[in-house]
Design a protein around this motif. Structure first.
Motif, short mmCIF file in Angstrom:
data_model
loop_
_atom_site.label_atom_id
_atom_site.label_comp_id
_atom_site.label_asym_id
_atom_site.label_seq_id
_atom_site.Cartn_x
_atom_site.Cartn_y
_atom_site.Cartn_z
N ARG A 1 -2.72 -9.66 -0.25
CA ARG A 1 -2.91 -8.49 0.93
C ARG A 1 -3.55 -7.22 0.38
O ARG A 1 -4.11 -6.50 1.07
N LEU A 2 -3.07 -6.97 -0.99
CA LEU A 2 -3.49 -5.81 -1.42
C LEU A 2 -5.17 -5.79 -1.58
O LEU A 2 -6.00 -4.69 -1.36
N ASP A 3 -5.58 -7.08 -1.93
CA ASP A 3 -7.11 -7.21 -2.40
C ASP A 3 -7.71 -7.00 -0.83
O ASP A 3 -8.81 -6.37 -0.70
N ALA A 4 -7.16 -7.41 0.08
CA ALA A 4 -7.76 -7.58 1.66
C ALA A 4 -7.68 -5.94 1.95
O ALA A 4 -8.83 -5.52 2.54
N PRO B 1 3.65 -3.17 -3.35
CA PRO B 1 3.13 -3.96 -2.03
C PRO B 1 2.66 -2.96 -1.09
O PRO B 1 2.17 -3.14 -0.12
N MET B 2 3.54 -1.78 -1.14
CA MET B 2 3.29 -0.57 0.09
C MET B 2 1.79 -0.13 -0.27
O MET B 2 1.33 0.69 0.62
N LEU B 3 1.18 -0.53 -1.40
CA LEU B 3 -0.30 0.37 -1.69
C LEU B 3 -1.32 -0.13 -0.46
O LEU B 3 -2.22 0.58 -0.37
N SER B 4 -1.00 -1.32 -0.05
CA SER B 4 -2.07 -1.84 1.09
C SER B 4 -1.85 -0.83 2.20
O SER B 4 -2.78 -0.42 2.99
#
Lengths: 260, 316, 303
Positions: free
Chosen positions: C169-172, C285-288
């Motif tokens: 998710r982050l990569d996306a 996880p909030m970084l996305s």
């Protein structure tokens, strides 16, 4: 004594809490009179003086120069009463002249550095009368007890009020200064001021006063010319001392002699 | 004043500073001088002045050279008032609620102090009561900050208890100045009464000074000034104690004549201290209150040594 | 009921059940229900052989809530419920609030305590002395750090699959951000209360570089995070400042700095990038979300 009274008090009472310090004191005193207020410790002498000047709340009525004291503002009272408290406190080393000039405060001369001609003249007169002109620039805290007493006296004289109240002005002074201070007050009375002096010295009271007021346990028990108001019986009853009495140079001499 | 404008993390020549002050120079220079350094200098002057004036007034009122707002806990109480308002939440620190709360708290503290001490307060009682009040207010400030949900409480507590002029703006000036001016006006208008008080309360009263009312006015003046100052700069101590003493050898002891010079000395002191905290090399900002305490406390100890006799006797 | 839950094979339906029960908790405030359900969860987690984990740090709180089964979560740090700084503050209310001290942890006996590497040193040492397993998470300073921490927490709670989902998710989000990269390498200063500046070694800096922006902290003379004076900021004059709060309200003197007229003149709202604190305070996880927000802010200010 035949003149109209400038200061009258009727049924003056003062209570501090539940304790009655002054009870039903009535008196009437004219201009140009020196009244000595005497009485044992705790008789209420200081309280009476302060009540007369309106410095503490009292019951009864006081009239000064024809006006009810209660109707006068603080400043009007200050112009009619010059009040010298016990101990002449002086907290800062101010020059003696500035202390004397504070006597003009009730007249609106709040700044000793800027006195009007009238005020400056009054200050000069007061300082001359007490012989402190030479001390004008000296800080009062550096003066001797006698000098300080004279500066304090000059301060009240400078008010040039019709009534001067002095609370034990001779305490802690040597005999010469005691006589000097009483002489100045006598002079003030002779020039028309009503002077009331609290003192423990029956001799000075008898010698200098026109009227003696004897206070005991908050009541005025005797008043009149010293020779009669300070009679042997009264002194023995009130002060519990026997006195030596004489006449010297046509003045009354009273010296406390022994316990009664 | 010019030095205060001239000194800061960004080096500007005196010419550039003057230029920027009067609208010249680059936009950045103007912002640095007009928006960052000028309000700081103005606040330094105003707060220093009111603290010096309050000190002189309290010393006059109590006829006591050891009197000062900070020894009586007034700034600490004001800080508590301000912090309490912040902690209640929803209030911008730049709103008038802050100085008002600070003023109320300062008034209450000085009032309580004088009530406790009574009419003929001895030095010892005044100082002990002041110590108690300032400790209580300091602890209450810390507790209030801790209880509030502000996670940066520790830093903010340091600000309120030590005081700082850093990065104040004209909004802060506007917040504090009206109260400081009102306080100064009240105190100045009573200056001659303070002189009359040097004869003692009884004599002053007999000269037509309403001593009871004078006390209230003096407390109100001090509270307005100190409260307004604390609301924007935190509790800066000891200026009020030191300033009158610096002036006495020059001006004399007259409590009335001492007031304006004390205000000037206070302004100069605080401004100098605020310049010094910018000059002392350090990794983080030094609070100006730290510096005034570093100077003020040894001075206070020296005064105690000098006044030891009066203290020992318990009479003032 | 407890018995029956244990009796059933839990792994397959546990996730669905958890969701249902979480919704149930949200609806009911009954203390008994909650206590009962926690007991149920605890029993279930033990049955599944998964470790029960307690967190005493706001950043490990976020990782834990994202990756663990609710039943595995023994409790969270007090700040987990802070709406300003905790990303999953709402969800955090459904878990036990720990004191952050050692006492309640010793009573609750979690299998693992997760903590920050710098905070609560005395507490961590005490727990270790008592034989408790303490897993310490360093402050994430780069995107790689973040991925590593997500995976580590995933392994720790026994759900490496979920960790991989989050990493993906982050990569996306990174890919999305790189597509929307800023037109110019604007210099951005990440500024917090009292003039705290995030340096090169911070997550914020990593986010900036993904979107093609550069961190202005370097030109202020510091590559690591630290305090900057107002004058230095004004003199350096970065293109944008990145702050966490767009309101015109100063809650304390520290945040009043960000509203100083000197900054307001040079940085009106159109010069301020706003990313709420709960998106940047931790690496997780909030970084996305943070990246998406940064892209949106760039669009708003026309960068």
């Amino acid at each position: 004594m035949s003149e109209a009274a400038i200061l009258t008090a009727s049924s003056l009472s003062v209570s501090l809490g539940k304790r009655v310090v002054l009870s039903e004191v009535s008196l009437a005193l004219p201009r140009g009179c020196l009244a000595a207020l005497v009485g044992p410790n705790g008789a209420g002498k200081t309280t009476l003086l302060r009540a007369l000047a309106g410095l503490l709340p009292s019951e009864g009525t006081i009239e000064v120069c024809g006006d009810a004291l209660s109707s006068l503002t603080l400043r009007e009272r200050a112009r009619r009463f010059a009040y010298l408290p016990q101990g002449h406190q002086m907290h800062w080393p101010l020059p003696a002249r500035d202390i004397v000039a504070l006597g003009r405060y009730p007249h609106g001369a709040v700044d000793p550095a800027r006195l009007t001609g009238t005020d400056a003249a009054a200050v000069v007169r007061a300082m001359q009368a007490t012989d402190v002109t030479g001390l004008g620039d000296r800080p009062v805290t550096e003066l001797s007890g006698g000098e300080r007493g004279r500066v304090a006296l000059a301060r009240v004289l400078a008010v040039e009020a019709p009534i001067l109240l002095a609370d034990e002005p001779t305490a802690a002074l040597d005999p010469r200064y005691q006589i000097e201070v009483m002489t100045r007050l006598r002079t003030a009375a002779d020039t028309g001021t009503l002077v009331i002096v609290v003192t423990h010295d029956l001799g000075l009271a008898a010698r200098f006063a026109d009227i003696a007021l004897v206070l005991s346990e908050g009541r005025l028990v005797s008043q009149g010319p010293p020779a009669t108001a300070l009679s042997e019986t009264i002194i023995e009853n009130i002060f519990r001392v026997r006195t030596y009495r004489a006449d010297y140079q046509r003045e009354t001499v009273i010296v406390p002699w022994s316990e009664a | 004043m010019l030095a205060s404008l001239g000194i800061g993390p960004v080096k500007l020549s005196p010419v550039a500073v003057l230029d920027a002050l009067f609208g010249g120079g680059s936009e950045v220079q103007r912002i640095i001088v007009q928006d960052i350094r000028l309000p700081r200098a103005i606040l330094g002057l105003a707060i220093g002045a009111i603290l010096g004036l309050s000190g002189a007034a309290l010393q006059g009122l109590l006829r006591n050279p050891l009197a000062s707002p900070s020894l009586f806990g007034a700034p600490q109480a004001a800080a508590f008032g301000a912090v309490l308002v912040i902690a209640l939440g929803g209030i911008d620190v730049r709103s008038f609620a802050l100085p008002v709360a600070a003023i109320v708290a300062a008034f209450a503290s000085v009032f309580v102090l004088l009530a406790i001490a009574g009419r003929n307060a001895s030095l010892l009682i005044l100082i002990l009561a002041g110590l108690a009040i300032s400790s209580l207010a300091g602890a209450a400030t810390s507790l209030t900050m801790n209880l509030s949900r502000n996670p940066f409480a520790a830093l903010e507590i340091a600000f309120w208890l030590l005081g700082s002029l850093e990065d104040r703006s004209f909004r802060h000036v506007m917040l504090a100045l009206p109260f400081i001016i009102a306080g100064a006006a009240i105190l100045m208008s009573r200056r001659h009464a303070f002189r009359a008080l040097s004869l003692g309360e009884e004599s002053a009263q007999s000269l037509g000074v309403d001593v009871g009312r004078l006390r209230l006015w003096a407390i109100l003046g001090v509270a307005l000034g100190v409260g307004g100052a604390v609301a924007v700069a935190g509790a800066i101590g000891f200026i009020g104690l030191v300033a009158p003493h610096l002036m006495r050898p020059l001006i004399g002891y007259d409590p009335a004549r001492l007031m304006v010079p004390s205000a000037l000395a206070g302004a100069a002191l605080l401004l100098a201290a605020d310049i010094a905290v910018r000059l002392i090399p350090s990794t983080s900002d030094i609070k100006v209150g730290v510096l005034t305490a570093l100077i003020g406390v040894p001075f206070f100890l020296y005064l105690i040594v000098r006044e030891r006799r009066a203290l020992g006797g318990g009479i003032a | 009921m407890v018995g029956s839950v244990i009796a059933m094979p839990p792994v397959a339906w546990s996730h669905r059940l958890c969701k249902a029960i979480r919704a149930c908790i949200r609806r009911s405030n009954g203390v008994f229900v909650v206590a009962f359900l926690i007991l149920t969860f605890a029993a279930q987690a033990q049955a599944a052989g998964l470790p029960r984990v307690a967190s005493i740090n706001v950043c490990t709180d976020q990782l834990l809530m994202t990756l663990a089964d609710p039943a595995q979560i023994v409790g969270l740090s007090p700040y987990a419920r802070d709406a300003v700084r905790s990303w999953a503050a709402a969800e955090a209310r459904t878990y036990r609030r720990l004191s952050g001290e050692a006492e309640d942890l010793l009573m609750l006996k979690p299998d693992v305590v997760v903590a920050g590497l710098y905070m609560k040193r005395a507490t961590r040492q005490l727990l270790k002395r008592q034989g408790m397993r303490v897993a310490e998470f360093d402050i994430a300073r780069s995107i790689d750090d973040v991925k590593e921490q997500i995976r580590r927490m995933g392994d720790l709670v026994g759900h490496p699959d979920r960790a991989e989902t989050q990493v993906a998710r982050l990569d996306a989000a990174i890919v999305r951000a790189k597509q929307a990269v800023a037109r110019k390498p604007y210099r951005v200063l990440a500024l917090s209360r009292r003039g705290w500046v995030s340096g090169d070694d911070s997550i914020t800096s990593a986010l900036l570089s993904i979107t093609g922006l550069s961190n202005a902290a370097a030109s202020l003379g510091s590559h690591s995070s630290g305090f900057a004076t107002l004058e230095a900021i004004v003199a350096d004059r970065p293109d944008f400042i990145l702050i966490s709060d767009g309101r015109d309200v100063a809650d304390d003197e520290g945040s009043a700095l960000l509203l100083h007229p000197a900054l307001e003149k040079l940085y009106p709202p159109s010069r301020r990038l706003i990313i709420p604190e709960d998106l940047t305070v931790c690496g997780g996880p909030m970084l996305s979300d943070a990246l998406d927000r940064l892209v949106a802010e760039l669009k708003r200010v026309g960068g």
